[in-house]
Design an enzyme around this catalytic site. Structure first.
Site, PDB file in Angstrom:
ATOM      1  N   ALA A 102       2.626  -4.696   7.663  1.00 48.66           N
ATOM      2  CA  ALA A 102       3.864  -4.390   8.390  1.00 48.66           C
ATOM      3  C   ALA A 102       5.026  -5.251   7.878  1.00 48.66           C
ATOM      4  CB  ALA A 102       3.646  -4.605   9.878  1.00 48.66           C
ATOM      5  N   ASN A 103       4.747  -6.498   7.516  1.00 48.14           N
ATOM      6  CA  ASN A 103       5.819  -7.345   6.959  1.00 48.14           C
ATOM      7  C   ASN A 103       6.380  -6.715   5.680  1.00 48.14           C
ATOM      8  OD1 ASN A 103       5.157  -9.209   8.902  1.00 48.14           O
ATOM      9  ND2 ASN A 103       4.088 -10.617   7.520  1.00 48.14           N
ATOM     10  N   GLU A 127      -5.806  -7.333   4.301  1.00 49.25           N
ATOM     11  CA  GLU A 127      -6.039  -7.594   5.734  1.00 49.25           C
ATOM     12  C   GLU A 127      -6.644  -6.394   6.463  1.00 49.25           C
ATOM     13  OE1 GLU A 127      -3.141 -11.217   7.216  1.00 49.25           O
ATOM     14  OE2 GLU A 127      -2.395  -9.188   7.467  1.00 49.25           O
ATOM     15  N   THR A 165       2.573 -16.414  -7.525  1.00 54.59           N
ATOM     16  CA  THR A 165       3.714 -16.990  -6.810  1.00 54.59           C
ATOM     17  C   THR A 165       3.367 -18.436  -6.462  1.00 54.59           C
ATOM     18  OG1 THR A 165       3.017 -16.264  -4.609  1.00 54.59           O
ATOM     19  CG2 THR A 165       4.326 -14.711  -5.896  1.00 54.59           C
ATOM     20  N   ALA A 182       5.511 -15.479   5.233  1.00 58.11           N
ATOM     21  CA  ALA A 182       5.817 -14.132   4.726  1.00 58.11           C
ATOM     22  C   ALA A 182       6.735 -14.101   3.502  1.00 58.11           C
ATOM     23  CB  ALA A 182       6.392 -13.238   5.829  1.00 58.11           C
ATOM     24  N   ALA A 183       6.936 -15.245   2.845  1.00 60.34           N
ATOM     25  CA  ALA A 183       7.708 -15.224   1.587  1.00 60.34           C
ATOM     26  C   ALA A 183       7.005 -14.325   0.575  1.00 60.34           C
ATOM     27  CB  ALA A 183       7.853 -16.639   1.029  1.00 60.34           C
ATOM     28  N   GLY A 184       5.679 -14.419   0.537  1.00 56.67           N
ATOM     29  CA  GLY A 184       4.900 -13.600  -0.392  1.00 56.67           C
ATOM     30  C   GLY A 184       5.021 -12.114  -0.059  1.00 56.67           C
ATOM     31  N   ASP A 185       5.173 -11.785   1.221  1.00 57.72           N
ATOM     32  CA  ASP A 185       5.313 -10.375   1.616  1.00 57.72           C
ATOM     33  C   ASP A 185       6.666  -9.829   1.158  1.00 57.72           C
ATOM     34  OD1 ASP A 185       2.813 -10.338   2.789  1.00 57.72           O
ATOM     35  OD2 ASP A 185       3.573 -11.029   4.714  1.00 57.72           O
TER      36      ASP A 185
END
Ligand code: ADP
Length: 308
Positions: free
Chosen positions: A45-46, A143, A223, A252-255
């Site tokens: 969802a992110n 997930e 990353t 959530a930087a990776g998202d």
């Protein structure tokens, strides 16, 4: 680009329940905390929210439970103009939850309850097959159960949809078919698990990214948080330094990074342009608290890119 990028996300939908306290409780201890917040999250969802804010037309495939969290989560996605027609409600099941305790020291402890995310099946993905016929890019993570991810990757191949795999959280063995993707973007921990190599410096990351890239992905990235990112396009590996921002919460930087790379790919950017675009989105995500509320807009990413 006249048409918006069309993105499918097959993945998790969670509610993050965040409490703040002086010290996290030890087993058997009861404590009084300072505050509580309910923040929409879940890697799938992110990434869907990030893609929508960056200008894409997004469809989400996944599951919520038959509880109040599920309804709130769907409302949040709908407000971002994300199509949720293929998000199923699972009866007698909670929505995915992450219970996150944060101490004043910054130390945290997280318990994830997969709930409905654990029931996403290959049939759920097959039910959404029509989306694959017109999509540009598929975003997947780990997930939800791997058979559902594998079905999404299979359909993406069938319909010529480009695939971005964010192999998070780490799984013990990544099936070989999941490495046949356009882009893979682990963080350091996931890259260690994928490559079997220690990744604790840029030099080590340069070596690990080539090892990962030799196993199937067209483009491999690792990353590195505040150290930026390394990228391998099958020929050379390059380190891209981070954008300079005031980071306050790296959730959530990776998202944001994965979603932005997906859009860049749909918009035919080169690998180096796409990496900068994604790194700018990742950097901006660290300047706000929480997961979905911190996902940056297209204007913000373009402003950061221009400012460099
Ligand atoms: P994950 O959330 O998956 O662990 P990272 O923390 O590596 O992912 O962040 C993804 C990307 O976001 C990084 O490669 C970098 O480009 C950007 N980023 C993350 N943290 C920072 C930071 N403190 N300053 C600038 N950019 C950052």
């Amino acid at each position: 680009m006249s048409q918006p990028a069309r993105i499918i996300v097959v993945g998790s939908i969670n509610m993050d329940l965040v409490f703040r306290t002086h010290q996290l409780p030890r087993p058997g201890e009861t404590i009084t905390g300072h505050s509580f917040q309910q923040v929409p999250g879940g890697k799938g969802a992110n990434q869907a929210v990030a893609a929508a804010r960056l200008g894409a037309q997004v469809s989400m495939v996944g599951r919520i439970g038959d509880d109040g969290f599920g309804r709130t989560l769907i409302d949040g996605l709908t407000e971002e103009s994300i199509d949720t027609s293929f998000v199923k409600v699972t009866p007698n099941c909670s929505s995915g939850l992450a219970v996150i305790g944060v101490e004043d020291s910054g130390q945290n402890s997280i318990t994830v309850i997969p709930g409905a995310n654990g029931f996403v099946t290959p049939d759920d993905v097959i039910a959404a097959e029509e989306l694959f016929q017109s999509a540009d890019v598929l975003l997947v993570q780990f997930e939800i159960p791997l058979p559902a991810v594998q079905k999404a990757v299979e359909l993406a191949h069938r319909y010529g949809v480009k695939i971005i795999l964010d192999p998070a959280p780490s799984v013990r063995v990544v099936p070989a078919d999941l490495l046949q993707v356009d882009v893979i973007c682990p963080n350091e921990t996931e890259a260690e698990s994928l490559s079997g190599q220690v990744v604790d410096s840029i030099a080590m990351a340069m070596s690990a990214v080539q090892q990962i890239g030799s196993r199937g992905p067209q483009v491999s990235l690792i990353t590195l948080g505040s150290q930026g990112v390394v990228v391998f396009d099958g020929k050379t590996s390059v380190h891209i330094p981070p954008f300079n921002v005031d980071a306050i919460d790296t959730t959530a930087a990776g998202d944001a990074f994965a979603a932005a790379f997906g859009i860049a790919l749909a918009e035919q950017m080169s690998v180096s342009e796409a990496t900068r675009f994604a790194a700018a989105a990742g950097a901006l995500a660290t300047t706000k608290h929480g997961a979905q509320p911190a996902m940056p807009t297209r204007d913000a990413v373009e402003a950061l890119l221009r400012g460099r």
